[in-house]
Design a protein around this motif. Structure first.
Motif, PDB file in Angstrom:
ATOM      1  N   ILE A 133       0.929  -1.345  -0.353  1.00 42.61           N
ATOM      2  CA  ILE A 133       0.078  -0.102   0.108  1.00 42.61           C
ATOM      3  C   ILE A 133       0.692   1.265   0.209  1.00 42.61           C
ATOM      4  CG2 ILE A 133      -1.444   1.283   1.510  1.00 42.61           C
ATOM      5  CD1 ILE A 133      -2.859  -1.479   2.225  1.00 42.61           C
ATOM      6  N   MET A 134       2.153   1.244   1.017  1.00 39.27           N
ATOM      7  CA  MET A 134       2.974   2.009   0.921  1.00 39.27           C
ATOM      8  C   MET A 134       3.337   2.624  -0.667  1.00 39.27           C
ATOM      9  SD  MET A 134       2.862   3.247   3.496  1.00 39.27           S
ATOM     10  CE  MET A 134       2.170   3.341   4.778  1.00 39.27           C
ATOM     11  N   ASN A 135       4.084   1.834  -1.783  1.00 39.84           N
ATOM     12  CA  ASN A 135       4.165   2.027  -2.619  1.00 39.84           C
ATOM     13  C   ASN A 135       3.265   1.911  -4.125  1.00 39.84           C
ATOM     14  OD1 ASN A 135       6.723   1.700  -1.985  1.00 39.84           O
ATOM     15  ND2 ASN A 135       7.058  -0.357  -1.714  1.00 39.84           N
ATOM     16  N   TYR A 136       2.386   1.747  -3.427  1.00 41.97           N
ATOM     17  CA  TYR A 136       1.059   1.808  -4.615  1.00 41.97           C
ATOM     18  C   TYR A 136       0.884   3.179  -5.203  1.00 41.97           C
ATOM     19  CZ  TYR A 136      -2.979  -0.060  -6.898  1.00 41.97           C
ATOM     20  OH  TYR A 136      -4.272  -0.808  -8.001  1.00 41.97           O
ATOM     21  N   ASP A 137       0.638   2.594  -6.873  1.00 41.19           N
ATOM     22  CA  ASP A 137       0.373   4.352  -7.154  1.00 41.19           C
ATOM     23  C   ASP A 137      -1.243   4.741  -7.085  1.00 41.19           C
ATOM     24  OD1 ASP A 137       0.650   7.125  -8.975  1.00 41.19           O
ATOM     25  OD2 ASP A 137       1.359   5.587 -10.741  1.00 41.19           O
ATOM     26  N   PHE A 138      -1.753   5.371  -6.269  1.00 42.19           N
ATOM     27  CA  PHE A 138      -2.800   5.666  -6.798  1.00 42.19           C
ATOM     28  C   PHE A 138      -3.916   6.578  -7.727  1.00 42.19           C
ATOM     29  CE2 PHE A 138      -2.430   3.885  -2.221  1.00 42.19           C
ATOM     30  CZ  PHE A 138      -3.437   3.216  -2.474  1.00 42.19           C
ATOM     31  N   LEU A 139      -2.935   7.066  -8.746  1.00 39.64           N
ATOM     32  CA  LEU A 139      -3.286   7.742  -9.832  1.00 39.64           C
ATOM     33  C   LEU A 139      -4.069   9.418  -8.301  1.00 39.64           C
ATOM     34  CD1 LEU A 139      -5.833   5.821 -12.004  1.00 39.64           C
ATOM     35  CD2 LEU A 139      -2.675   5.981 -11.724  1.00 39.64           C
ATOM     36  N   ARG A 140      -3.752   9.817  -8.776  1.00 45.97           N
ATOM     37  CA  ARG A 140      -3.969  11.018  -7.008  1.00 45.97           C
ATOM     38  C   ARG A 140      -3.066  11.131  -5.752  1.00 45.97           C
ATOM     39  NH1 ARG A 140      -7.269  10.674  -2.389  1.00 45.97           N
ATOM     40  NH2 ARG A 140      -8.807   8.746  -2.057  1.00 45.97           N
ATOM     41  N   GLN A 141      -3.069  12.061  -4.968  1.00 48.25           N
ATOM     42  CA  GLN A 141      -2.538  12.586  -3.790  1.00 48.25           C
ATOM     43  C   GLN A 141      -2.810  11.403  -2.695  1.00 48.25           C
ATOM     44  OE1 GLN A 141       1.211  13.986  -3.341  1.00 48.25           O
ATOM     45  NE2 GLN A 141       1.281  13.495  -1.910  1.00 48.25           N
ATOM     46  N   VAL A 142      -2.443  10.830  -1.505  1.00 48.96           N
ATOM     47  CA  VAL A 142      -2.884  10.124  -0.697  1.00 48.96           C
ATOM     48  C   VAL A 142      -1.923  10.242   0.118  1.00 48.96           C
ATOM     49  CG1 VAL A 142      -3.262   8.065  -0.078  1.00 48.96           C
ATOM     50  CG2 VAL A 142      -3.772   8.368  -2.741  1.00 48.96           C
ATOM     51  N   ASP A 143      -1.582  11.065   1.296  1.00 44.33           N
ATOM     52  CA  ASP A 143      -0.944  10.973   2.484  1.00 44.33           C
ATOM     53  C   ASP A 143      -0.399   9.205   2.871  1.00 44.33           C
ATOM     54  OD1 ASP A 143      -2.908  10.987   3.815  1.00 44.33           O
ATOM     55  OD2 ASP A 143      -2.877  12.846   4.737  1.00 44.33           O
ATOM     56  N   PHE A 144       0.320   9.859   4.133  1.00 37.96           N
ATOM     57  CA  PHE A 144       0.647   8.585   4.783  1.00 37.96           C
ATOM     58  C   PHE A 144      -0.470   8.374   5.956  1.00 37.96           C
ATOM     59  CE2 PHE A 144       2.200   6.398   9.083  1.00 37.96           C
ATOM     60  CZ  PHE A 144       3.147   5.590   8.423  1.00 37.96           C
ATOM     61  N   ASP A 145      -0.764   8.945   6.446  1.00 31.37           N
ATOM     62  CA  ASP A 145      -1.801   8.729   7.126  1.00 31.37           C
ATOM     63  C   ASP A 145      -3.518   8.297   6.508  1.00 31.37           C
ATOM     64  OD1 ASP A 145      -0.455   9.776   9.283  1.00 31.37           O
ATOM     65  OD2 ASP A 145      -2.036  11.810   9.278  1.00 31.37           O
ATOM     66  N   GLU A 146      -3.300   8.100   5.163  1.00 34.20           N
ATOM     67  CA  GLU A 146      -4.427   7.919   4.609  1.00 34.20           C
ATOM     68  C   GLU A 146      -4.482   6.412   4.091  1.00 34.20           C
ATOM     69  OE1 GLU A 146      -7.526   8.856   1.158  1.00 34.20           O
ATOM     70  OE2 GLU A 146      -6.440   9.939   0.963  1.00 34.20           O
ATOM     71  N   ARG A 147      -2.501   6.108   3.566  1.00 34.12           N
ATOM     72  CA  ARG A 147      -2.545   4.899   4.019  1.00 34.12           C
ATOM     73  C   ARG A 147      -2.692   4.358   4.939  1.00 34.12           C
ATOM     74  NH1 ARG A 147       0.542   4.307  -1.643  1.00 34.12           N
ATOM     75  NH2 ARG A 147       0.901   6.780  -2.462  1.00 34.12           N
ATOM     76  N   VAL A 148      -2.400   4.455   4.910  1.00 34.19           N
ATOM     77  CA  VAL A 148      -2.624   3.720   6.574  1.00 34.19           C
ATOM     78  C   VAL A 148      -3.794   3.300   6.940  1.00 34.19           C
ATOM     79  CG1 VAL A 148      -2.209   3.277   9.808  1.00 34.19           C
ATOM     80  CG2 VAL A 148      -0.606   4.564   8.042  1.00 34.19           C
ATOM     81  N   THR A 149      -5.060   3.423   6.639  1.00 33.17           N
ATOM     82  CA  THR A 149      -6.582   3.655   7.234  1.00 33.17           C
ATOM     83  C   THR A 149      -6.663   2.937   5.874  1.00 33.17           C
ATOM     84  OG1 THR A 149      -6.439   5.870   7.738  1.00 33.17           O
ATOM     85  CG2 THR A 149      -9.037   5.228   6.836  1.00 33.17           C
ATOM     86  N   ILE A 150      -6.161   2.533   4.420  1.00 35.64           N
ATOM     87  CA  ILE A 150      -6.730   1.589   3.338  1.00 35.64           C
ATOM     88  C   ILE A 150      -6.318   0.014   4.203  1.00 35.64           C
ATOM     89  CG2 ILE A 150      -6.045   0.907   1.809  1.00 35.64           C
ATOM     90  CD1 ILE A 150      -6.023   4.619   0.904  1.00 35.64           C
ATOM     91  N   PHE A 151      -4.663   0.826   4.732  1.00 34.63           N
ATOM     92  CA  PHE A 151      -4.248  -0.580   5.434  1.00 34.63           C
ATOM     93  C   PHE A 151      -4.815  -1.122   6.141  1.00 34.63           C
ATOM     94  CE2 PHE A 151      -1.887  -2.581   9.414  1.00 34.63           C
ATOM     95  CZ  PHE A 151      -1.271  -4.021   8.319  1.00 34.63           C
ATOM     96  N   CYS A 152      -5.694  -0.319   7.674  1.00 35.15           N
ATOM     97  CA  CYS A 152      -6.925  -1.353   8.461  1.00 35.15           C
ATOM     98  C   CYS A 152      -7.802  -1.579   7.490  1.00 35.15           C
ATOM     99  CB  CYS A 152      -6.654   0.054   9.143  1.00 35.15           C
ATOM    100  SG  CYS A 152      -5.273   0.122  10.765  1.00 35.15           S
TER     101      CYS A 152
END
Length: 398
Positions: free
Chosen positions: A349-368
């Motif tokens: 998830i940390m290295n995934y390209d979401f095609l828009r700006q996704v900060d660290f906190d939002e990536r942690v949320t996606i992980f959960c």
């Protein structure tokens, strides 16, 4: 008299004759239930009615049937529709609590002490529910008595008796609170556990609510008694006047003529509007009607005619279609791509390209979110790592 062998037989019998028992309970006050009506509800099978009579579920009396008192009381209490207020239950429960507190303090066996404590908790809960039900029953009986009792003396007597029951409930509430807060401090300090503490808190809340309602009930009883007293005086005077009128002495023994002569009650009568609708032919053909119309129009010629204001044109800017686009993250697609890899979920998830700006906190949320929603498709290890101050478990596809 036969009895049911076990609870299963009892429940089965009540379920089988559900239609009959329900109908008899709903009609318990309105009609005497006939045996001929009951037989229609059991498919004309007299054995089914005889079975209920033999086991004292219903009783037969001269061609009429009625529910046995113990079943009737049970249904009324469970459905909270009973009108009889029995406050001896509260007083009896307080005595049982005091007795079991004595047993508890004298007992050395932990098993038997637990039995006494369990009984005390159950009885405290029962006191709360009985007190609330008693207050509700008192209020309902007050309303029914004032609205439905035709005899004024009985109405006043019943309200006074209900007021005595209200006072008794207040005394029992005070007695219960004294038992908890002052009289048995040793027991409650020694036996207090989380469950008993919760029971006491709930009981005090219920008793406080009941006390507030009893204050309102007292005001209501006083108001009703005052109304009855006023109406009683009026009826007493009316009876005296009727007695004098029936004996043709009302004019000789009272000053009714002078009183009626000084009153002009016509002004208090309701004025009945009488609309006058003229026919169109009369207005069109009669000269006098036409003159009346012109005279009325002359009287109203100075009235201002208010024209409705017309709103301004809507600006074309508000009519333009505007489209906002937002890139949404599809968790299902993200899960499918992750399962096809051998990396752990957090790094993926940390290295995934979401095609828009996704900060660290939002990536942690996606992980959960993925970990919680797709747990069956994932293998969660007992090993942990830390990244940017966040500790996370290593999660791999199954």
């Amino acid at each position: 008299m036969n009895t049911f062998n076990d609870i299963k037989e009892l429940v089965s019998a009540l379920k089988r004759e559900e239609k009959l028992i329900s109908e008899m309970f709903s009609k318990r006050k309105s009609i005497d239930y006939k045996y001929s009506d009951a037989i229609e509800l059991v498919d004309t099978d007299e054995n089914r009615i005889d079975f209920l009579i033999a086991r004292a579920v219903i009783r037969e009396n001269g061609g009429y049937l009625e529910l046995d008192d113990q079943y009737l009381d049970f249904f009324e209490q469970i459905l909270d529709v009973n009108e009889e207020i029995n406050l001896s239950y509260i007083d009896e429960n307080i005595k049982n609590i005091k007795e079991n507190i004595g047993y508890f303090l004298n007992e050395n066996s932990e098993t038997r002490k637990y039995g006494y404590l369990k009984f005390i908790k159950k009885t405290l809960r029962k006191i709360g529910s009985i007190t609330i039900r008693s207050v509700v029953d008192i209020r309902r009986n007050i309303e029914n008595t004032f609205k439905n009792e035709a005899n004024y003396k009985n109405k006043q007597l019943k309200l006074e008796n209900l007021d005595q029951k209200r006072s008794l409930v207040e005394k029992l509430i005070v007695q219960t609170l004294l038992l908890i807060d002052k009289e048995e401090l040793t027991f409650f300090n020694r036996a207090l556990d989380e469950e008993l503490k919760r029971v006491i808190v709930d009981l005090k809340f219920q008793l406080r609510e009941c006390s507030h309602n009893l204050i309102e009930i007292e005001k209501q009883i006083i108001d009703y008694l005052n109304q009855i007293k006023h109406q009683g005086k009026f009826l007493e005077k009316l009876r005296k006047l009727k007695y004098l009128k029936d004996h043709f002495t009302i004019e000789a023994e009272t000053d009714i003529k002078q009183i009626l002569a000084n009153k002009n009650q016509v002004i208090f009568e309701k004025r009945i509007p009488e609309p006058l609708n003229l026919s169109l032919d009369f207005i069109r053909e009669n000269e006098k009607a036409f003159e009346a119309i012109k005279r009325i129009a002359e009287n109203h010629k100075d009235r201002k005619l208010f024209k409705p204001e017309i709103a301004d044109y809507i600006s074309s800017e508000f009519l333009e279609n505007t489209i906002e686009e937002e890139i949404m993250i599809n968790l299902d697609e993200l899960r499918n791509q992750f399962i096809a890899t051998s990396d752990n979920l957090f790094n993926f998830i940390m290295n995934y390209d979401f095609l828009r700006q996704v900060d660290f906190d939002e990536r942690v949320t996606i992980f959960c979110q993925i970990t919680s929603q797709y747990e069956k498709d994932l293998r969660i290890e007992d090993d942990f790592e830390i990244a940017n101050g966040v500790e996370f478990a290593l999660v791999y596809p199954k």
